[in-house]
Design a protein around this motif. Structure first.
Motif, PDB file in Angstrom:
ATOM      1  N   GLU A 100       1.137  -1.286  -0.041  1.00 26.01           N
ATOM      2  CA  GLU A 100      -0.021   0.231  -0.189  1.00 26.01           C
ATOM      3  C   GLU A 100       0.637   1.161   0.086  1.00 26.01           C
ATOM      4  OE1 GLU A 100      -3.305   1.895  -0.235  1.00 26.01           O
ATOM      5  OE2 GLU A 100      -3.420  -0.405  -0.426  1.00 26.01           O
ATOM      6  N   ARG A 101       1.989   1.139   0.744  1.00 26.27           N
ATOM      7  CA  ARG A 101       2.795   2.428   0.805  1.00 26.27           C
ATOM      8  C   ARG A 101       3.740   2.643  -0.585  1.00 26.27           C
ATOM      9  NH1 ARG A 101       4.130   0.863   6.079  1.00 26.27           N
ATOM     10  NH2 ARG A 101       5.694  -0.411   5.483  1.00 26.27           N
ATOM     11  N   ASN A 102       3.927   1.547  -0.923  1.00 24.32           N
ATOM     12  CA  ASN A 102       4.634   1.630  -2.492  1.00 24.32           C
ATOM     13  C   ASN A 102       3.811   1.746  -3.709  1.00 24.32           C
ATOM     14  OD1 ASN A 102       7.059   1.250  -0.944  1.00 24.32           O
ATOM     15  ND2 ASN A 102       7.119  -0.930  -1.318  1.00 24.32           N
ATOM     16  N   LYS A 103       2.588   1.737  -3.569  1.00 24.17           N
ATOM     17  CA  LYS A 103       1.430   1.740  -4.498  1.00 24.17           C
ATOM     18  C   LYS A 103       1.488   3.262  -5.100  1.00 24.17           C
ATOM     19  CE  LYS A 103      -3.362   1.396  -5.488  1.00 24.17           C
ATOM     20  NZ  LYS A 103      -4.568   1.025  -4.777  1.00 24.17           N
ATOM     21  N   PRO A 104       1.716   3.626  -6.301  1.00 25.35           N
ATOM     22  CA  PRO A 104       1.905   4.787  -6.856  1.00 25.35           C
ATOM     23  C   PRO A 104       0.562   5.705  -6.421  1.00 25.35           C
ATOM     24  CG  PRO A 104       1.382   3.240  -8.532  1.00 25.35           C
ATOM     25  CD  PRO A 104       1.603   2.463  -7.378  1.00 25.35           C
TER      26      PRO A 104
ATOM     27  N   PHE B  89       1.682   5.221 -24.132  1.00 23.94           N
ATOM     28  CA  PHE B  89       1.046   4.039 -23.882  1.00 23.94           C
ATOM     29  C   PHE B  89       2.206   2.826 -23.497  1.00 23.94           C
ATOM     30  CE2 PHE B  89      -2.744   6.261 -24.855  1.00 23.94           C
ATOM     31  CZ  PHE B  89      -3.750   5.677 -23.925  1.00 23.94           C
ATOM     32  N   SER B  90       3.508   3.159 -23.946  1.00 30.52           N
ATOM     33  CA  SER B  90       4.116   2.179 -23.556  1.00 30.52           C
ATOM     34  C   SER B  90       4.890   1.920 -22.374  1.00 30.52           C
ATOM     35  CB  SER B  90       5.679   2.185 -24.645  1.00 30.52           C
ATOM     36  OG  SER B  90       4.949   1.959 -26.013  1.00 30.52           O
ATOM     37  N   GLN B  91       4.272   3.048 -21.406  1.00 25.36           N
ATOM     38  CA  GLN B  91       5.051   3.355 -20.104  1.00 25.36           C
ATOM     39  C   GLN B  91       4.162   2.027 -19.250  1.00 25.36           C
ATOM     40  OE1 GLN B  91       7.044   5.779 -19.081  1.00 25.36           O
ATOM     41  NE2 GLN B  91       7.353   6.113 -21.190  1.00 25.36           N
ATOM     42  N   PRO B  92       4.914   1.760 -18.091  1.00 25.69           N
ATOM     43  CA  PRO B  92       4.238   0.844 -17.363  1.00 25.69           C
ATOM     44  C   PRO B  92       2.868   1.185 -16.632  1.00 25.69           C
ATOM     45  CG  PRO B  92       6.358   1.528 -16.161  1.00 25.69           C
ATOM     46  CD  PRO B  92       6.041   2.256 -17.645  1.00 25.69           C
ATOM     47  N   THR B  93       2.497   2.280 -16.355  1.00 24.37           N
ATOM     48  CA  THR B  93       1.678   3.039 -15.846  1.00 24.37           C
ATOM     49  C   THR B  93       0.913   4.086 -16.710  1.00 24.37           C
ATOM     50  OG1 THR B  93       2.487   4.387 -14.310  1.00 24.37           O
ATOM     51  CG2 THR B  93       1.825   2.105 -13.307  1.00 24.37           C
ATOM     52  N   VAL B  94      -0.486   4.066 -17.032  1.00 31.54           N
ATOM     53  CA  VAL B  94      -0.769   4.919 -18.017  1.00 31.54           C
ATOM     54  C   VAL B  94      -1.936   5.814 -17.253  1.00 31.54           C
ATOM     55  CG1 VAL B  94      -2.136   5.544 -20.052  1.00 31.54           C
ATOM     56  CG2 VAL B  94      -0.422   3.547 -19.850  1.00 31.54           C
TER      57      VAL B  94
ATOM     58  N   LEU C 256      -2.119   8.505  -7.142  1.00 33.65           N
ATOM     59  CA  LEU C 256      -2.732   9.013  -8.269  1.00 33.65           C
ATOM     60  C   LEU C 256      -3.169  10.356  -7.975  1.00 33.65           C
ATOM     61  CD1 LEU C 256      -5.119   6.078  -9.369  1.00 33.65           C
ATOM     62  CD2 LEU C 256      -2.810   6.686 -10.047  1.00 33.65           C
ATOM     63  N   PRO C 257      -3.118  11.240  -8.819  1.00 35.96           N
ATOM     64  CA  PRO C 257      -3.542  12.539  -8.723  1.00 35.96           C
ATOM     65  C   PRO C 257      -4.929  12.904  -8.842  1.00 35.96           C
ATOM     66  CG  PRO C 257      -1.715  12.438 -10.359  1.00 35.96           C
ATOM     67  CD  PRO C 257      -2.067  11.321 -10.257  1.00 35.96           C
ATOM     68  N   ASP C 258      -5.483  13.982  -7.974  1.00 42.23           N
ATOM     69  CA  ASP C 258      -6.877  13.827  -8.115  1.00 42.23           C
ATOM     70  C   ASP C 258      -7.419  14.163  -9.624  1.00 42.23           C
ATOM     71  OD1 ASP C 258      -6.948  13.594  -5.332  1.00 42.23           O
ATOM     72  OD2 ASP C 258      -7.128  15.888  -5.144  1.00 42.23           O
ATOM     73  N   GLY C 259      -8.486  13.470  -9.938  1.00 39.48           N
ATOM     74  CA  GLY C 259      -9.092  13.770 -11.142  1.00 39.48           C
ATOM     75  C   GLY C 259      -8.377  12.905 -12.280  1.00 39.48           C
ATOM     76  N   TYR C 260      -7.612  12.026 -11.797  1.00 35.44           N
ATOM     77  CA  TYR C 260      -7.074  10.966 -12.645  1.00 35.44           C
ATOM     78  C   TYR C 260      -7.471   9.532 -12.292  1.00 35.44           C
ATOM     79  CZ  TYR C 260      -4.509  14.580 -14.899  1.00 35.44           C
ATOM     80  OH  TYR C 260      -4.063  15.799 -15.737  1.00 35.44           O
ATOM     81  N   ARG C 261      -7.242   8.440 -13.173  1.00 37.24           N
ATOM     82  CA  ARG C 261      -7.487   7.283 -12.923  1.00 37.24           C
ATOM     83  C   ARG C 261      -6.253   6.274 -13.682  1.00 37.24           C
ATOM     84  NH1 ARG C 261     -10.139   3.880 -16.738  1.00 37.24           N
ATOM     85  NH2 ARG C 261     -11.234   4.970 -18.302  1.00 37.24           N
ATOM     86  N   GLN C 262      -5.991   5.214 -13.263  1.00 35.12           N
ATOM     87  CA  GLN C 262      -5.082   4.194 -14.026  1.00 35.12           C
ATOM     88  C   GLN C 262      -5.727   3.513 -14.895  1.00 35.12           C
ATOM     89  OE1 GLN C 262      -2.402   2.066 -11.403  1.00 35.12           O
ATOM     90  NE2 GLN C 262      -1.351   1.103 -13.166  1.00 35.12           N
ATOM     91  N   LEU C 263      -5.283   3.314 -16.123  1.00 32.86           N
ATOM     92  CA  LEU C 263      -5.921   2.459 -16.986  1.00 32.86           C
ATOM     93  C   LEU C 263      -5.596   0.986 -16.966  1.00 32.86           C
ATOM     94  CD1 LEU C 263      -5.659   4.098 -20.566  1.00 32.86           C
ATOM     95  CD2 LEU C 263      -7.559   3.858 -19.197  1.00 32.86           C
ATOM     96  N   PRO C 264      -6.448   0.015 -16.870  1.00 30.62           N
ATOM     97  CA  PRO C 264      -6.103  -1.389 -16.853  1.00 30.62           C
ATOM     98  C   PRO C 264      -5.312  -1.899 -17.925  1.00 30.62           C
ATOM     99  CG  PRO C 264      -8.364  -1.165 -16.797  1.00 30.62           C
ATOM    100  CD  PRO C 264      -7.964   0.182 -17.289  1.00 30.62           C
ATOM    101  N   ALA C 265      -4.356  -2.908 -17.537  1.00 25.51           N
ATOM    102  CA  ALA C 265      -3.354  -3.411 -18.570  1.00 25.51           C
ATOM    103  C   ALA C 265      -4.023  -3.849 -19.926  1.00 25.51           C
ATOM    104  CB  ALA C 265      -2.637  -4.496 -17.913  1.00 25.51           C
ATOM    105  N   GLU C 266      -5.108  -4.399 -19.731  1.00 26.77           N
ATOM    106  CA  GLU C 266      -5.713  -4.874 -20.953  1.00 26.77           C
ATOM    107  C   GLU C 266      -6.219  -3.709 -22.057  1.00 26.77           C
ATOM    108  OE1 GLU C 266      -7.701  -5.606 -18.212  1.00 26.77           O
ATOM    109  OE2 GLU C 266      -6.233  -7.179 -17.639  1.00 26.77           O
ATOM    110  N   GLU C 267      -6.805  -2.662 -21.352  1.00 27.59           N
ATOM    111  CA  GLU C 267      -6.987  -1.621 -22.143  1.00 27.59           C
ATOM    112  C   GLU C 267      -6.015  -0.674 -22.622  1.00 27.59           C
ATOM    113  OE1 GLU C 267      -9.844   2.620 -21.386  1.00 27.59           O
ATOM    114  OE2 GLU C 267     -10.014   0.966 -19.917  1.00 27.59           O
TER     115      GLU C 267
END
Length: 151
Positions: free
Chosen positions: A73-77, A142-147, A79-90
């Motif tokens: 939980e501490r190491n989890k990135p 979109f090649s980055q590990p987290t989008v 997320l800034p307010d108003g943003y969400r992380q895209l799932p890997a499939e998407e």
């Protein structure tokens, strides 16, 4: 000679306090309790192969699992307010479509004449190059590990 209240209550002059019992009666009660409860053994704790009681091992495992989840939980990135992380499939699906679009733009660029002379040819070349550049930026993102995208 005055006598105390205990001496007045007990006949024969033997001074016994009201909650005390004699030695013989005490030993009889002890023998009764031993007969009643003495055969029962204390439940032994189940032990592992290393000789450690299982309940301690369970407690230790729970604590280590809790530490792992807290660390994750501490190491989890954050997320800034108003943003969400895209799932890997998407992300994979979008990246695949962007690469396909990039290939189509390259084919379109190859169809342009070698000698660009007119203004319309120059505009067309600039538009195709701008689209290729834009698709390259999108593929890089979109090649980055987290989008992250706006929610």
């Amino acid at each position: 000679a005055r006598r105390g209240p205990a001496a007045a209550e007990s006949p024969g002059g033997a001074e016994e306090d009201a909650g005390e019992i004699g030695l013989a009666e005490f030993e009889e009660q002890v023998a009764n309790l031993i007969r009643k409860h003495g055969n029962k053994k204390q439940p032994a704790f189940a032990k592992c192969a290393d000789g450690c009681p299982e309940y301690l091992k369970k407690i230790k495992d729970n604590m280590s699992e809790q530490k792992r989840t807290e660390e994750a939980e501490r190491n989890k990135p954050r997320l800034p307010d108003g943003y969400r992380q895209l799932p890997a499939e998407e992300v994979a699906e979008t990246l695949q479509s962007l690469q396909k679009m990039r290939q189509e733009l390259e084919v379109e660029f190859r169809k342009l004449p070698l000698m660009i002379q007119t203004d319309s040819q120059k505009r067309r070349q600039k538009a195709v190059l701008d689209k290729i550049e834009e698709s390259d930026r999108a593929i890089n993102i979109f090649s980055q590990p987290t989008v992250l995208v706006e929610a």
